[in-house]
Write a protein that holds these residues in place. Structure first.
Motif, short mmCIF file in Angstrom:
data_model
loop_
_atom_site.label_atom_id
_atom_site.label_comp_id
_atom_site.label_asym_id
_atom_site.label_seq_id
_atom_site.Cartn_x
_atom_site.Cartn_y
_atom_site.Cartn_z
N LYS A 36 -0.18 5.37 -23.64
CA LYS A 36 0.60 6.20 -24.56
C LYS A 36 0.74 5.55 -25.94
CE LYS A 36 1.81 9.05 -21.20
NZ LYS A 36 0.88 10.08 -20.90
N THR A 37 0.62 4.22 -25.99
CA THR A 37 0.83 3.49 -27.25
C THR A 37 -0.38 2.63 -27.56
OG1 THR A 37 1.93 1.66 -26.10
CG2 THR A 37 3.34 3.44 -26.93
N PHE A 38 -0.53 2.30 -28.83
CA PHE A 38 -1.67 1.49 -29.26
C PHE A 38 -1.28 0.55 -30.39
CE2 PHE A 38 -1.68 4.92 -32.29
CZ PHE A 38 -2.13 4.35 -33.47
N ALA A 39 -2.10 -0.45 -30.58
CA ALA A 39 -2.03 -1.35 -31.74
C ALA A 39 -3.47 -1.76 -32.04
CB ALA A 39 -1.16 -2.57 -31.44
N PHE A 40 -3.69 -2.25 -33.23
CA PHE A 40 -5.02 -2.68 -33.61
C PHE A 40 -5.25 -4.13 -33.20
CE2 PHE A 40 -4.28 0.84 -36.62
CZ PHE A 40 -5.29 1.66 -36.17
N TYR A 41 -6.45 -4.41 -32.73
CA TYR A 41 -6.85 -5.74 -32.29
C TYR A 41 -7.48 -6.47 -33.48
CZ TYR A 41 -8.98 -9.35 -29.36
OH TYR A 41 -9.36 -10.55 -28.80
N LYS A 42 -6.65 -7.17 -34.21
CA LYS A 42 -7.06 -7.79 -35.47
C LYS A 42 -8.24 -8.75 -35.30
CE LYS A 42 -5.14 -10.44 -39.37
NZ LYS A 42 -6.39 -10.50 -40.00
N GLY A 70 -1.28 12.38 -30.14
CA GLY A 70 -0.04 12.14 -29.40
C GLY A 70 0.22 10.69 -29.03
N PHE A 71 -0.65 9.79 -29.46
CA PHE A 71 -0.42 8.37 -29.20
C PHE A 71 0.53 7.82 -30.26
CE2 PHE A 71 -4.52 9.28 -27.27
CZ PHE A 71 -4.37 8.70 -26.02
#
Length: 182
Positions: A36-42, A70-71
């Motif tokens: 449901k959630t995300f972040a960027f993999y720097k 919807g994320f």
């Protein structure tokens, strides 16, 4: 008639350059509804072989598309999003032999190759490939990859932004993979 044929080839070349071909691969054992959630993999994104400005463009486009689906972007995400790029020069050569076309009835010098009129169109461009990876944050495993390939347009900043957005939209539209099965 020559103008019609040249115009037709130009439309085919132009249309093929505007498309983005997308293929995906994913772990079939994964339940994608859990994400449901995300972040960027720097760490992964820093390795992408494009300018910092283009990295920002891709990141903005990825965030916009994921949020639209919807994320939610989060500091404690379910999945990490990374990308990398490749590019190569491509050359299309199209030869168009005009013969058998003439005016009205009867014999003419262009009929059956009398004066073979060859039209050769050469189109050189850069083909770019954008790889978008979704990684399970806890397992640190790749769960889904989308690969978009198409011609790059670098005429101006606005066209570059549009092209990047198109690439990202076409790729992210394939996630989660259940959409492909419908």
């Amino acid at each position: 008639m020559k103008k019609v044929i040249i115009l037709t080839w130009s439309i085919i070349v132009f249309a093929s350059c505007n498309t983005v071909k997308v293929v995906t691969d994913y772990d079939t054992a994964i339940d994608f509804n859990q994400y449901k959630t995300f972040a960027f993999y720097k760490t992964g994104i820093d390795k992408a072989a494009i300018s910092t400005l283009d990295k920002k463009r891709v990141l903005r486009a990825l965030e916009a598309e994921l949020v639209a689906q919807g994320f939610t972007k989060s500091n404690n995400p379910d999945m990490l999003v990374s990308f990398f790029t490749k590019s190569r020069r491509k050359v299309n050569v199209n030869q168009n032999n005009n013969f058998g076309w003439g005016w009205g009835w009867g014999w003419n010098p262009w009929m059956w190759g009398g004066l073979n009129n060859n039209n050769i169109n050469i189109n050189e461009y850069t083909e770019g490939t954008l790889f978008v990876d979704f990684i399970d944050k806890d397992k640190k495993e790749l769960i889904w990859q989308g690969i978009g390939t198409g011609a790059l347009k670098i005429d101006n900043v606005e066209k570059k932004e549009e092209r990047i957005q198109l690439f990202v939209k076409e790729i992210v539209s394939k996630f989660p993979p259940e959409k492909d099965d419908k």
